[in-house]
Write an enzyme that holds these catalytic residues in place. Structure first.
Site, short mmCIF file in Angstrom:
data_model
loop_
_atom_site.label_atom_id
_atom_site.label_comp_id
_atom_site.label_asym_id
_atom_site.label_seq_id
_atom_site.Cartn_x
_atom_site.Cartn_y
_atom_site.Cartn_z
N SER A 44 0.79 -1.23 0.00
CA SER A 44 0.00 0.00 0.00
C SER A 44 0.83 1.27 0.00
O SER A 44 0.33 2.33 -0.40
CB SER A 44 -0.94 0.02 1.22
N ASP A 334 -3.35 8.13 8.32
CA ASP A 334 -4.19 7.20 9.07
C ASP A 334 -3.29 6.49 10.08
O ASP A 334 -2.17 6.94 10.33
CB ASP A 334 -4.94 6.22 8.15
N HIS A 337 -0.33 4.70 7.58
CA HIS A 337 0.34 5.32 6.44
C HIS A 337 0.69 6.79 6.70
O HIS A 337 -0.16 7.55 7.19
CB HIS A 337 -0.54 5.24 5.20
#
Length: 359
Positions: A44, A334, A337
């Site tokens: 991600s 978040d 990340h």
């Protein structure tokens, strides 16, 4: 261009596209070396939208993700704006953003200058990708093979081989393996103690690099694991608050990183004409977390989204009224990340340190 062969026409076409879509490089590359394209594999951190159409909870094509991105639209990037994939192509002067290979609106010109094959939730361990319903690294290789075929159809084999040899390729994985597959779910604890699990991960990373090399890639950067014990989500799960980090997770990252660094050095010495570069992201991120004000940031113990201590992916959404108004103060967007601003700082440091190693 009467009388000119089809392959030659494609050469001029590709050159025109490359010139038109090149931005001014922030990082100056020594000598006459060039970076033709950037290719990204992994998880991600560098996914720019490949998960958007997957049946997975590891997606973020909704607000507040992407609220600082161009146009204020969510694109599937796991941050408030740009991610490392974008800063790498921008700083190298290749183009403004790195699109996702599985983006249905992907343009032919983007094949010439690079794409991201990465998928949120993926890892070096195939179980990691399976559990998250992510695009595994083996599937990312299959996508890459299709990409090569399409590129050859556009510009011919000779030009394709040149692009692959001159591109810079990055692999960013291991965080999901260590946090999710080993420590949180405990799936791999049935077969491995942690030192032996890191051996397995490093072997998988090594095999992945060899696959890329076998497909024509010669410049390969492999990112280390970050200081996982400093991620807000991991602190929450382990009952930590405040400025401290979870020590055993940071030690786990360091053990994996030491083995990965040694293996990448070995590959660099033994794969002819290759530049395999171990890239330390552990210390740059740790330095920011430990002293955010030094980098113009303020908050490192929680993310901007919601409470900032557990929200990630579908739990980080526009229905949560607690999301911060000014994410420029935050190290993390978040609970897992970093923010665009943090990524920009780290990528700038990494390119300054490692760019010559690829040449």
């Amino acid at each position: 261009m009467k009388g000119v062969s089809l392959s030659t026409k494609f050469f001029f076409l590709s050159s025109a596209f490359a010139i038109f879509f090149t931005t001014e490089a922030v990082i100056k590359i020594p000598g006459n070396e060039t970076v033709s394209a950037v290719l990204m594999f992994g998880d991600s951190i560098v996914d720019t939208g490949n998960n958007n159409d997957l049946n997975t909870i590891a997606k973020c094509n909704f607000l507040p993700y992407g609220r600082e991105f161009k146009g204020g639209m969510p694109t599937g990037r796991f941050s408030n704006g740009k991610v490392p994939s974008d800063f790498l192509v921008e700083d190298l002067g290749v183009k403004e953003f790195l699109p996702a290979y599985r983006d249905p609106t992907l343009q032919p010109k983007d094949f010439l200058t690079g794409v991201s094959f990465a998928s949120g939730g993926a890892g070096y361990d195939h179980l990691t990708s399976t559990t998250a319903s992510a695009i595994s690294l083996s599937e990312q290789i299959q996508d890459f093979k299709k990409y090569i075929g399409k590129l050859k159809g556009m510009v011919g084999e000779e030009r394709t081989n040149f692009i692959l040899a001159k591109c810079v390729t990055f692999s960013v994985a291991s965080s999901n393996d260590i946090t999710n597959t080993y420590f949180i779910s405990g799936i791999r604890k049935l077969n491995y103690d942690f030192p032996s699990y890191t051996d397995y991960l490093v072997e998988s990373a090594s095999n992945f690099v060899k696959e890329l090399y076998g497909l024509g890639i010669r410049r390969i950067g492999v990112f280390s694991a970050p200081p996982l014990g400093c991620l807000p989500s991991q602190k929450t799960l382990n009952g930590y608050s405040g400025k401290g980090c979870v020590n055993y997770l940071n030690e786990a990252s360091k053990l994996f990183n030491a083995k990965l660094s040694a293996e990448m050095g070995c590959l660099n010495n033994n794969l002819p004409h290759a530049r395999v570069v171990y890239i330390d992201v552990y210390n740059p991120l740790l330095n920011i977390v430990q002293d955010p004000k030094k980098y113009g940031l303020e908050i490192a113990n929680k993310g901007c989204c919601g409470t900032g201590i557990f929200e990630v992916s579908i739990l980080c959404n526009q229905l949560d009224p607690g999301t911060c108004a000014d994410d420029s103060k935050y190290v993390f967007f978040d609970s897992y990340h970093p923010t665009e601003r943090t990524y920009k700082i780290i990528v700038s440091q990494l390119l300054q340190k490692y760019i010559k190693s690829f040449l």
